[in-house]
Design a protein around this motif. Structure first.
Motif, PDB file in Angstrom:
ATOM      1  N   THR A 112      45.287  39.186  32.777  1.00  0.00           N
ATOM      2  CA  THR A 112      46.676  39.602  32.576  1.00  0.00           C
ATOM      3  C   THR A 112      46.766  41.130  32.619  1.00  0.00           C
ATOM      4  O   THR A 112      45.781  41.824  32.311  1.00  0.00           O
ATOM      5  N   TYR A 113      47.930  41.616  32.990  1.00  0.00           N
ATOM      6  CA  TYR A 113      48.153  43.049  33.132  1.00  0.00           C
ATOM      7  C   TYR A 113      49.544  43.373  32.584  1.00  0.00           C
ATOM      8  O   TYR A 113      50.468  42.586  32.744  1.00  0.00           O
ATOM      9  N   TYR A 114      49.660  44.553  31.959  1.00  0.00           N
ATOM     10  CA  TYR A 114      50.903  44.905  31.293  1.00  0.00           C
ATOM     11  C   TYR A 114      51.316  46.341  31.597  1.00  0.00           C
ATOM     12  O   TYR A 114      50.483  47.213  31.820  1.00  0.00           O
ATOM     13  N   ALA A 115      52.618  46.556  31.546  1.00  0.00           N
ATOM     14  CA  ALA A 115      53.124  47.922  31.539  1.00  0.00           C
ATOM     15  C   ALA A 115      52.736  48.562  30.217  1.00  0.00           C
ATOM     16  O   ALA A 115      52.664  47.891  29.173  1.00  0.00           O
ATOM     17  N   ASP A 116      52.506  49.859  30.237  1.00  0.00           N
ATOM     18  CA  ASP A 116      52.110  50.560  29.014  1.00  0.00           C
ATOM     19  C   ASP A 116      53.150  50.403  27.915  1.00  0.00           C
ATOM     20  O   ASP A 116      52.812  50.351  26.733  1.00  0.00           O
ATOM     21  N   GLY A 153      54.704  37.091  37.786  1.00  0.00           N
ATOM     22  CA  GLY A 153      55.034  38.338  37.119  1.00  0.00           C
ATOM     23  C   GLY A 153      56.347  38.255  36.367  1.00  0.00           C
ATOM     24  O   GLY A 153      57.181  37.390  36.649  1.00  0.00           O
ATOM     25  N   TRP A 154      56.486  39.135  35.401  1.00  0.00           N
ATOM     26  CA  TRP A 154      57.758  39.343  34.709  1.00  0.00           C
ATOM     27  C   TRP A 154      58.196  40.784  34.968  1.00  0.00           C
ATOM     28  O   TRP A 154      57.380  41.719  34.879  1.00  0.00           O
ATOM     29  N   PHE A 197      58.276  46.688  36.375  1.00  0.00           N
ATOM     30  CA  PHE A 197      57.212  45.738  36.061  1.00  0.00           C
ATOM     31  C   PHE A 197      57.025  45.628  34.554  1.00  0.00           C
ATOM     32  O   PHE A 197      57.047  46.637  33.834  1.00  0.00           O
ATOM     33  N   VAL A 198      56.816  44.410  34.081  1.00  0.00           N
ATOM     34  CA  VAL A 198      56.515  44.180  32.669  1.00  0.00           C
ATOM     35  C   VAL A 198      55.096  43.629  32.507  1.00  0.00           C
ATOM     36  O   VAL A 198      54.293  44.187  31.750  1.00  0.00           O
ATOM     37  N   ALA A 199      54.795  42.534  33.216  1.00  0.00           N
ATOM     38  CA  ALA A 199      53.489  41.895  33.068  1.00  0.00           C
ATOM     39  C   ALA A 199      53.233  40.985  34.257  1.00  0.00           C
ATOM     40  O   ALA A 199      54.170  40.552  34.930  1.00  0.00           O
TER      41      ALA A 199
END
Length: 124
Positions: free
Chosen positions: A58-62, A35-36, A47-49
């Motif tokens: 992959t998953y991201y912050a809005d 994670g980043w 959280f960023v990604a």
């Protein structure tokens, strides 16, 4: 001992791009969800990604969706964060982190190992 070392931060104008790297040593990189996160002055770490062990999901912050891309190279034990269309509000210290259990959380407390961080400053 697992070590994470970030690089690639710096000063960039709004609208510019940066690519962060995080090299992992001392552990089994391919077994970690990576994670980043980032932390701006006076704010909590956010959280960023994140990216799954295989790199397929992959998953991201809005706030960064569509602008940032997380990727990994398991052969090089490295995770990346490509940041495009940077904004002044992206200014923060960016940290990479490794999650051994692979729960796939956005909660920093779920991550076991952390880098020292790299500063990203976006000027307007």
């Amino acid at each position: 001992q697992v070590q994470l070392v970030e690089s690639g931060g710096g000063l960039v104008q709004a609208g510019g791009s940066l690519r962060l790297s995080c090299a992992v040593s001392g552990g089994t990189f391919s077994s970690y969800v990576m994670g980043w996160f980032r932390q701006a002055p006076g704010k909590e770490r956010e959280f960023v990604a994140r990216i799954t062990r295989s790199g397929i999901s992959t998953y991201y912050a809005d706030s960064v969706k569509g602008r940032f891309t997380i990727s990994r190279d398991n052969a090089k034990n490295t995770v990346y964060l490509q940041m495009n269309s940077l904004r002044p509000e992206d200014t923060a210290i960016y940290y990479c982190a490794a999650d051994k259990a692979g729960a796939g959380s956005r909660d920093p407390a779920e991550y076991d190992y952390w880098g020292q961080g790299t500063q990203v400053t976006v000027s307007s």
